[in-house]
Design a protein around this motif. Sequence first.
Motif, mmCIF file in Angstrom:
data_model
loop_
_atom_site.group_PDB
_atom_site.id
_atom_site.type_symbol
_atom_site.label_atom_id
_atom_site.label_comp_id
_atom_site.label_asym_id
_atom_site.label_seq_id
_atom_site.Cartn_x
_atom_site.Cartn_y
_atom_site.Cartn_z
ATOM 1 N N GLN A 193 -2.466 -7.181 -1.991
ATOM 2 C CA GLN A 193 -3.007 -5.864 -1.651
ATOM 3 C C GLN A 193 -3.403 -5.068 -2.890
ATOM 4 O O GLN A 193 -3.686 -3.873 -2.796
ATOM 5 N N ASN A 194 -3.430 -5.711 -4.050
ATOM 6 C CA ASN A 194 -3.638 -5.014 -5.310
ATOM 7 C C ASN A 194 -4.844 -5.605 -6.027
ATOM 8 O O ASN A 194 -5.339 -6.669 -5.651
ATOM 9 N N ASN A 195 -5.333 -4.906 -7.068
ATOM 10 C CA ASN A 195 -6.434 -5.463 -7.857
ATOM 11 C C ASN A 195 -5.936 -6.445 -8.915
ATOM 12 O O ASN A 195 -6.711 -6.959 -9.711
ATOM 13 N N GLU A 196 -4.620 -6.666 -8.943
ATOM 14 C CA GLU A 196 -4.013 -7.709 -9.756
ATOM 15 C C GLU A 196 -3.018 -8.477 -8.891
ATOM 16 O O GLU A 196 -2.590 -7.991 -7.848
ATOM 17 N N PHE A 197 -2.667 -9.676 -9.322
ATOM 18 C CA PHE A 197 -1.528 -10.362 -8.730
ATOM 19 C C PHE A 197 -0.671 -10.902 -9.859
ATOM 20 O O PHE A 197 -1.078 -10.917 -11.028
ATOM 21 N N CYS A 198 0.535 -11.329 -9.518
ATOM 22 C CA CYS A 198 1.484 -11.771 -10.531
ATOM 23 C C CYS A 198 1.656 -13.277 -10.465
ATOM 24 O O CYS A 198 1.748 -13.859 -9.375
ATOM 25 N N THR A 199 1.681 -13.906 -11.627
ATOM 26 C CA THR A 199 2.036 -15.316 -11.728
ATOM 27 C C THR A 199 3.366 -15.400 -12.461
ATOM 28 O O THR A 199 3.449 -15.114 -13.655
ATOM 29 N N GLN A 200 4.397 -15.745 -11.723
ATOM 30 C CA GLN A 200 5.750 -15.793 -12.262
ATOM 31 C C GLN A 200 6.058 -17.206 -12.733
ATOM 32 O O GLN A 200 5.703 -18.193 -12.067
ATOM 33 N N VAL A 201 6.706 -17.332 -13.880
ATOM 34 C CA VAL A 201 7.048 -18.637 -14.431
ATOM 35 C C VAL A 201 8.475 -18.990 -14.042
ATOM 36 O O VAL A 201 9.373 -18.143 -14.069
#
Length: 250
Positions: A51-59
Amino acid sequence: MNTINLEESKRAIEAWENCCGNYEAIKKLIPTNYVFNFDASEIDWMKKENQNNEFCTQVGIHQGQLIAILYPMNTDGRQIVIDNYVYSPLQELRQDLTLREKAVYTIVKNAVLSKDLEKVDDTSDTSFPVSGKPVLAQDRAVTAIESWRNEGMMWFYRECTEFGGDRIFRRFYVPAQDILHSEFKEEESKEALTHIICSFGLKYSDIYGRVLPTLIFISFYENLEGNGSIKTISNTYDWSHACPPSCGII
């Protein structure tokens, strides 16, 4: 589609955090010529959830492998908590990685005839664009990937020995504009996303005054017009921002 449940993802993230000060363990986990690979179904999942203009890539570390977990974010920039998340293990490339950048040049040719219909001038000029305007310039992307390939382990060694792993990335924040919002591209040119290759890179940050890691997302499309499908002549690239140091709210 590779999925990991919420509890497994928490354990994977904790395992990576505990590993960050151990150079020998990192060296075994991260061949610098390996990449992450997300197929179209996994990217479609993120499109629906984010729902955002970014997303997260978690390691994280899962089943003995380094993994990249896609975390959708809400409008406030916080992780959306759901039962399962998509992930990719770090893996060897299946084939050569081709980065393409398309530049369009316009040639303007003027022919001037006198009122007696005699040619009095014949000139041509080529207009060069300031930039081909992909998300990333191809040369910068290639340089960052090559730097990681050649110097990534040196970067880890310094971070582990001098800073105890505290400055090593835990997650990355990725602009979603080209990866998740490419519907207009598909409608106009009948191109369909097939997969995204995600490679580590190293680049210098003027803000932090040091070399930082990044994830470079390289999108691959097929042209569905006509009979069968053919690869397109260009693909898009997105930088990501490592946390630390560029940490958000998540």
